[in-house]
Enzyme design. Structure first.
Site, short mmCIF file in Angstrom:
data_model
loop_
_atom_site.label_atom_id
_atom_site.label_comp_id
_atom_site.label_asym_id
_atom_site.label_seq_id
_atom_site.Cartn_x
_atom_site.Cartn_y
_atom_site.Cartn_z
N THR A 179 0.78 -1.05 -0.19
CA THR A 179 0.19 0.00 0.30
C THR A 179 0.98 1.67 0.00
O THR A 179 2.24 1.37 0.79
CB THR A 179 -0.50 -0.25 1.31
OG1 THR A 179 -1.44 -1.42 1.61
CG2 THR A 179 -2.00 1.06 1.46
N ARG A 207 -12.93 -8.27 -3.43
CA ARG A 207 -12.44 -8.08 -2.36
C ARG A 207 -12.09 -6.78 -2.17
O ARG A 207 -11.66 -5.47 -3.00
CB ARG A 207 -11.71 -8.60 -1.87
CG ARG A 207 -10.89 -8.51 -0.46
CD ARG A 207 -9.53 -7.88 -0.58
NE ARG A 207 -9.10 -7.66 0.70
CZ ARG A 207 -7.63 -6.85 1.21
NH1 ARG A 207 -7.41 -6.51 0.35
NH2 ARG A 207 -7.32 -6.69 2.12
N ASP A 210 -8.84 -2.48 3.52
CA ASP A 210 -9.17 -0.85 4.58
C ASP A 210 -8.75 0.23 3.66
O ASP A 210 -8.69 1.12 4.84
CB ASP A 210 -7.88 -1.70 5.19
CG ASP A 210 -6.75 -1.18 5.90
OD1 ASP A 210 -7.03 -1.78 4.24
OD2 ASP A 210 -6.01 -0.56 5.88
#
Lengths: 310, 310
Positions: A179, A207, A210
């Site tokens: 990320t 999917r 977060d």
């Protein structure tokens, strides 16, 4: 006075695989992103502009799992998640599962500034981006041989087979995570956070992790701005980013202590491998992680710059 | 001892539009859903089973904006969001933008129990549901004349035109909102929350609201379970459901006080019209709202049942 921190993902980061040449590339990538954000902050630009610029730089770098370097989904395409939040106003924008947007963080800003919504999914996020003239790219822009090889390995190993009940998650940070993110405190005392990711290699069933969820992977208010990286599901179940803010605001913890509680006391025991970067209104920085490493760089309130991996 | 609360959405609920016959239908629908959950709790079933059963009952009732009665998107289809969370384990599952699943809350449970993920978007949520044999439905199952008329009105009024910068949100609760949810405390002291919605009439660009985001519209832990309904974006920016938990855990507020702070002190001033239902481990209930009304029913720890709208 201003402060800026960025990350390029957290995980095991096997030292054997990180050759000196590759490490130098990662460091240069982090350095360039930090410089892009810092330049704006030095000019007096808002924190929001600085975190966006830093994240765009990381999205454009194929080394990092976001934008151009996003990992492949099981079906061989890319699903991009991003969020950006302005601490001064509490406004936030995010996209989930975008497939064509060159810089998902710019789409997140578009959602924040040009809609009354917070989060757009697939296929609407791409549609809105096109309507507003944001650059989109064909699938081959997002192709990198390294990510494609990772997908083949993941498929061969049967990882990310969501449809098998009871299968334990495979913990292997290098293929699973990644990320990018940035947090900043500008000269006016305002905060902002931005996060962008391609998610997990071989992910299926659309999917969403977060990263694009306000409070989970990304958060900014008047007191603190946070960007997370790690096992997304654990960060979602912990509402990790907002929890840092609540521990400071409601319990009176310091920035460092609140971050430590979330990363080490809450996430680590449940397998929530990863870390976060955070900045307070006072310009303090925290970059804790419970994994082997976290690609990160920062410029503190005294103007000191650092790049680190382990 | 057990306790259960359910809601069928909050908003202006114009008394002139709510004829005695329609009001009786709403009350009967709430009563039936409460009974479905209560029956399970009385038998000693887990809170999770009770909230799922209550929400299935509301999803199957065309009066409520969830499942069968979901509102239309701008493109004339339906995008269903749902989440379900188990307080004892902290596990949570959710779907966003599902188009074919008859009972989105069952798909949310599937995500929780049969994948290592928390949130699946479009089109993967439908794909997973089909793979696991959950009932799906063609578009006409979700057709209701009333919702279709609402869409035509919304289109005519130019509402939900996300692509116009600076357009102020139109506040009209009856066409815009609507959600169903349930929270329960079972005989073993465990908590659970479930929420399901069709979102906003005339919504575009795959908008995802607060309902499927853990911490925003739905939350459950060992101390409290919460399900929200209202202007989703405001609830997302406030991380409303998890905020109730943090105010209790970190600041020591009572359930009633924590709910009051979130609904009246935080959401109301920023236009966050709506409400929430909450239950504590001690079996206390709170059902605050800052809107004209909230369709709701509850069975408290003493066994007393109530249905209310205003």
């Amino acid at each position: 006075m201003y402060a800026l921190a960025i990350h390029g993902g957290a995980g095991t980061i096997a030292r054997a695989e990180l050759t000196p040449a590759l490490e130098a590339d990662y460091r240069a990538g982090l350095q360039a992103a930090l410089a892009a954000g810092r330049r704006l902050l030095a000019e007096g630009a808002p924190a929001l502009a600085a975190v966006e610029a830093a994240v765009i730089c990381l999205e454009d770098n194929p080394l990092f799992n976001a934008g151009r370097g996003a990992v492949f989904t099981h079906d061989g395409h890319h699903e991009l998640d991003a969020a950006l939040m302005d601490g001064a106003s509490g406004r936030v924008g995010a996209v989930a599962g975008a497939r064509e947007i060159q810089n998902p963080i710019r789409a997140a800003r578009l959602v924040m500034e040009h809609t009354e919504h917070v989060l757009l999914g697939y296929p609407g996020a791409d549609e809105l981006a096109r309507l507003h003239g944001l650059p989109t790219q064909p699938a081959d822009y997002f192709f990198t041989q390294r990510r494609f090889d990772q997908l083949q390995q993941a498929i061969a190993a049967g990882r990310m087979q969501l449809d098998h009940a009871g299968s334990a998650p495979v913990v292997d940070a290098n293929w699973k995570k990644g990320t990018v993110g940035a947090v900043a405190r500008d000269q006016h005392g305002n905060l902002a956070a931005a996060t962008s990711t391609g998610g997990m290699t071989n992910k299926r069933f659309s999917r969403i992790g977060d990263t694009p969820l306000p409070g989970a992977g990304t958060w900014a208010d008047a007191e603190v701005a946070i960007s997370c990286t790690g096992n997304g599901e654990d960060f979602m179940r912990a509402v990790a980013a907002y929890d840092v803010s609540c521990l400071m605001r409601y319990k009176g913890l310091s920035l460092a202590e609140a971050c430590r509680v979330v990363v080490h006391d809450k996430l680590a025991p449940v397998g929530g491998e990863g870390g976060l970067i955070a900045v307070s209104a006072a310009g303090e920085l925290a970059l804790p992680f419970n994994s082997g490493g976290m690609y990160r760089a920062w410029c503190d309130a005294a103007g000191e710059e650092r790049v680190a991996i382990y």
